[in-house]
Design a protein around this motif. Sequence first.
Motif, PDB file in Angstrom:
ATOM      1  N   MET A   1       0.820  -1.201   0.000  1.00  0.00           N
ATOM      2  CA  MET A   1       0.000   0.000   0.000  1.00  0.00           C
ATOM      3  C   MET A   1       0.860   1.259   0.000  1.00  0.00           C
ATOM      4  SD  MET A   1      -3.081   0.680  -0.153  1.00  0.00           S
ATOM      5  CE  MET A   1      -4.045   2.116  -0.081  1.00  0.00           C
ATOM      6  N   LYS A   2       2.007   1.181   0.651  1.00  0.00           N
ATOM      7  CA  LYS A   2       2.895   2.328   0.707  1.00  0.00           C
ATOM      8  C   LYS A   2       3.407   2.693  -0.690  1.00  0.00           C
ATOM      9  CE  LYS A   2       6.948   3.891   3.255  1.00  0.00           C
ATOM     10  NZ  LYS A   2       7.979   3.499   4.214  1.00  0.00           N
ATOM     11  N   THR A   3       3.695   1.690  -1.499  1.00  0.00           N
ATOM     12  CA  THR A   3       4.180   1.923  -2.859  1.00  0.00           C
ATOM     13  C   THR A   3       3.082   2.542  -3.723  1.00  0.00           C
ATOM     14  OG1 THR A   3       5.614   0.004  -2.628  1.00  0.00           O
ATOM     15  CG2 THR A   3       5.254   0.818  -4.845  1.00  0.00           C
ATOM     16  N   ILE A   4       1.869   2.053  -3.553  1.00  0.00           N
ATOM     17  CA  ILE A   4       0.739   2.594  -4.318  1.00  0.00           C
ATOM     18  C   ILE A   4       0.485   4.043  -3.919  1.00  0.00           C
ATOM     19  CG2 ILE A   4      -1.750   2.393  -4.706  1.00  0.00           C
ATOM     20  CD1 ILE A   4      -1.396  -0.647  -4.401  1.00  0.00           C
ATOM     21  N   ARG A   5       0.537   4.318  -2.614  1.00  0.00           N
ATOM     22  CA  ARG A   5       0.337   5.683  -2.133  1.00  0.00           C
ATOM     23  C   ARG A   5       1.402   6.606  -2.699  1.00  0.00           C
ATOM     24  NH1 ARG A   5       1.300   5.393   3.266  1.00  0.00           N
ATOM     25  NH2 ARG A   5      -0.633   4.263   3.547  1.00  0.00           N
ATOM     26  N   ARG A   6       2.647   6.141  -2.680  1.00  0.00           N
ATOM     27  CA  ARG A   6       3.742   6.951  -3.201  1.00  0.00           C
ATOM     28  C   ARG A   6       3.575   7.199  -4.704  1.00  0.00           C
ATOM     29  NH1 ARG A   6       9.219   4.365  -2.558  1.00  0.00           N
ATOM     30  NH2 ARG A   6       7.998   3.359  -0.969  1.00  0.00           N
ATOM     31  N   LEU A   7       3.122   6.185  -5.443  1.00  0.00           N
ATOM     32  CA  LEU A   7       2.901   6.333  -6.880  1.00  0.00           C
ATOM     33  C   LEU A   7       1.807   7.362  -7.168  1.00  0.00           C
ATOM     34  CD1 LEU A   7       3.143   5.240  -9.911  1.00  0.00           C
ATOM     35  CD2 LEU A   7       1.188   3.827  -9.280  1.00  0.00           C
ATOM     36  N   ILE A   8       0.670   7.192  -6.527  1.00  0.00           N
ATOM     37  CA  ILE A   8      -0.460   8.092  -6.793  1.00  0.00           C
ATOM     38  C   ILE A   8      -0.148   9.498  -6.313  1.00  0.00           C
ATOM     39  CG2 ILE A   8      -2.867   8.577  -6.195  1.00  0.00           C
ATOM     40  CD1 ILE A   8      -3.401   5.600  -6.353  1.00  0.00           C
ATOM     41  N   TYR A   9       0.386   9.626  -5.099  1.00  0.00           N
ATOM     42  CA  TYR A   9       0.695  10.957  -4.577  1.00  0.00           C
ATOM     43  C   TYR A   9       1.743  11.663  -5.428  1.00  0.00           C
ATOM     44  CZ  TYR A   9      -1.914  10.246  -0.219  1.00  0.00           C
ATOM     45  OH  TYR A   9      -2.896  10.046   0.701  1.00  0.00           O
ATOM     46  N   GLY A  10       2.756  10.954  -5.867  1.00  0.00           N
ATOM     47  CA  GLY A  10       3.788  11.562  -6.704  1.00  0.00           C
ATOM     48  C   GLY A  10       3.231  12.063  -8.019  1.00  0.00           C
ATOM     49  N   GLU A  11       2.408  11.223  -8.659  1.00  0.00           N
ATOM     50  CA  GLU A  11       1.807  11.626  -9.934  1.00  0.00           C
ATOM     51  C   GLU A  11       0.861  12.806  -9.755  1.00  0.00           C
ATOM     52  OE1 GLU A  11       2.102  10.278 -13.112  1.00  0.00           O
ATOM     53  OE2 GLU A  11       3.763   9.049 -12.398  1.00  0.00           O
ATOM     54  N   VAL A  12       0.013  12.742  -8.737  1.00  0.00           N
ATOM     55  CA  VAL A  12      -0.972  13.805  -8.527  1.00  0.00           C
ATOM     56  C   VAL A  12      -0.279  15.113  -8.142  1.00  0.00           C
ATOM     57  CG1 VAL A  12      -2.867  14.553  -7.042  1.00  0.00           C
ATOM     58  CG2 VAL A  12      -2.890  12.262  -7.993  1.00  0.00           C
ATOM     59  N   LEU A  13       0.693  15.063  -7.254  1.00  0.00           N
ATOM     60  CA  LEU A  13       1.400  16.291  -6.863  1.00  0.00           C
ATOM     61  C   LEU A  13       2.124  16.932  -8.040  1.00  0.00           C
ATOM     62  CD1 LEU A  13       2.799  15.299  -3.355  1.00  0.00           C
ATOM     63  CD2 LEU A  13       0.971  16.910  -3.859  1.00  0.00           C
ATOM     64  N   ALA A  14       2.741  16.101  -8.879  1.00  0.00           N
ATOM     65  CA  ALA A  14       3.431  16.648 -10.053  1.00  0.00           C
ATOM     66  C   ALA A  14       2.436  17.292 -11.021  1.00  0.00           C
ATOM     67  CB  ALA A  14       4.224  15.551 -10.753  1.00  0.00           C
ATOM     68  N   ALA A  15       1.297  16.651 -11.226  1.00  0.00           N
ATOM     69  CA  ALA A  15       0.294  17.209 -12.144  1.00  0.00           C
ATOM     70  C   ALA A  15      -0.309  18.495 -11.586  1.00  0.00           C
ATOM     71  CB  ALA A  15      -0.805  16.185 -12.404  1.00  0.00           C
ATOM     72  N   ILE A  16      -0.586  18.525 -10.284  1.00  0.00           N
ATOM     73  CA  ILE A  16      -1.141  19.732  -9.667  1.00  0.00           C
ATOM     74  C   ILE A  16      -0.137  20.874  -9.753  1.00  0.00           C
ATOM     75  CG2 ILE A  16      -1.856  20.756  -7.472  1.00  0.00           C
ATOM     76  CD1 ILE A  16      -3.129  18.023  -6.807  1.00  0.00           C
ATOM     77  N   ALA A  17       1.131  20.572  -9.491  1.00  0.00           N
ATOM     78  CA  ALA A  17       2.165  21.603  -9.572  1.00  0.00           C
ATOM     79  C   ALA A  17       2.273  22.146 -11.003  1.00  0.00           C
ATOM     80  CB  ALA A  17       3.505  21.042  -9.115  1.00  0.00           C
ATOM     81  N   LEU A  18       2.186  21.268 -11.992  1.00  0.00           N
ATOM     82  CA  LEU A  18       2.275  21.705 -13.380  1.00  0.00           C
ATOM     83  C   LEU A  18       1.083  22.592 -13.763  1.00  0.00           C
ATOM     84  CD1 LEU A  18       3.846  21.413 -16.075  1.00  0.00           C
ATOM     85  CD2 LEU A  18       2.303  19.524 -16.601  1.00  0.00           C
ATOM     86  N   VAL A  19      -0.124  22.180 -13.379  1.00  0.00           N
ATOM     87  CA  VAL A  19      -1.324  22.964 -13.703  1.00  0.00           C
ATOM     88  C   VAL A  19      -1.280  24.310 -12.980  1.00  0.00           C
ATOM     89  CG1 VAL A  19      -3.833  23.046 -13.441  1.00  0.00           C
ATOM     90  CG2 VAL A  19      -2.736  20.957 -14.233  1.00  0.00           C
ATOM     91  N   ALA A  20      -0.945  24.300 -11.683  1.00  0.00           N
ATOM     92  CA  ALA A  20      -0.889  25.550 -10.920  1.00  0.00           C
ATOM     93  C   ALA A  20       0.189  26.479 -11.481  1.00  0.00           C
ATOM     94  CB  ALA A  20      -0.630  25.257  -9.448  1.00  0.00           C
ATOM     95  N   LEU A  21       1.328  25.922 -11.837  1.00  0.00           N
ATOM     96  CA  LEU A  21       2.400  26.732 -12.419  1.00  0.00           C
ATOM     97  C   LEU A  21       1.970  27.353 -13.748  1.00  0.00           C
ATOM     98  CD1 LEU A  21       5.352  27.593 -11.946  1.00  0.00           C
ATOM     99  CD2 LEU A  21       6.016  25.648 -13.342  1.00  0.00           C
ATOM    100  N   GLY A  22       1.259  26.599 -14.555  1.00  0.00           N
ATOM    101  CA  GLY A  22       0.757  27.139 -15.821  1.00  0.00           C
ATOM    102  C   GLY A  22      -0.222  28.282 -15.603  1.00  0.00           C
ATOM    103  N   PHE A  23      -1.164  28.084 -14.685  1.00  0.00           N
ATOM    104  CA  PHE A  23      -2.125  29.155 -14.388  1.00  0.00           C
ATOM    105  C   PHE A  23      -1.431  30.379 -13.801  1.00  0.00           C
ATOM    106  CE2 PHE A  23      -5.857  26.052 -14.044  1.00  0.00           C
ATOM    107  CZ  PHE A  23      -6.411  26.482 -15.231  1.00  0.00           C
ATOM    108  N   LEU A  24      -0.497  30.157 -12.869  1.00  0.00           N
ATOM    109  CA  LEU A  24       0.201  31.278 -12.248  1.00  0.00           C
ATOM    110  C   LEU A  24       1.045  32.051 -13.263  1.00  0.00           C
ATOM    111  CD1 LEU A  24       1.262  29.794  -8.817  1.00  0.00           C
ATOM    112  CD2 LEU A  24      -0.504  31.497  -9.264  1.00  0.00           C
ATOM    113  N   ALA A  25       1.671  31.331 -14.186  1.00  0.00           N
ATOM    114  CA  ALA A  25       2.454  32.006 -15.228  1.00  0.00           C
ATOM    115  C   ALA A  25       1.542  32.865 -16.104  1.00  0.00           C
ATOM    116  CB  ALA A  25       3.196  30.976 -16.075  1.00  0.00           C
ATOM    117  N   LEU A  26       0.366  32.356 -16.404  1.00  0.00           N
ATOM    118  CA  LEU A  26      -0.583  33.110 -17.209  1.00  0.00           C
ATOM    119  C   LEU A  26      -1.044  34.368 -16.482  1.00  0.00           C
ATOM    120  CD1 LEU A  26      -2.123  32.916 -19.918  1.00  0.00           C
ATOM    121  CD2 LEU A  26      -3.957  31.799 -18.639  1.00  0.00           C
TER     122      LEU A  26
END
Length: 180
Positions: A1-26
């Motif tokens: 479960m720890k590996t799954i949590r790390r996988l999902i959290y890593g992917e979601v955090l990276a995607a959120i950071a990318l979307v937020a960075l794009g909006f903030l740059a705009l």
Amino acid sequence: MKTIRRLIYGEVLAAIALVALGFLALFFFFDLVDELQYLGKSNGINAGDIYQIRHALLYVGLLIPNHLYELLPISVLIGTIFVMARLAQSSEYTILRTSGLGPWRALKLLLALGALFVVFSFVVGDYVAPASERAAQLLKARYQSKITIGQTGAWLKEKQAYNTYVVNVKALTPDNEMQG
């Protein structure tokens, strides 16, 4: 479960950071373009205080926490949906389901991450954004001799025993006089 949590959290955090960075740059770009009209102007009180590009960049940079607070919920939503759709498209979510990750467990993982963003949004919205907004307005007041509150100004409403007063203030001068 720890590996799954790390996988999902890593992917979601990276995607959120990318979307937020794009909006903030705009928003940074739009705010900077809006500030270009004030470059090279003096406040009229001190001839040495000329609004320069570094002041505009600092002012726009100080507006970023407020924009982050406004954009964080939509960034979290878009980033999470993007990651979950990508996991489903590449059949990774199906593989996770067959290895023991049920829908309710996946929902609990995402809710825990959502709770983290609620706390982060609270801290940014109640502590960081007001302080940076105040610093930005003081910077603008120093170089333009007025403090403005948005496009429509600040609306103040006061109820007394028999009367209600509503006032719209467009700007404040350095000697605390209301304008507009």
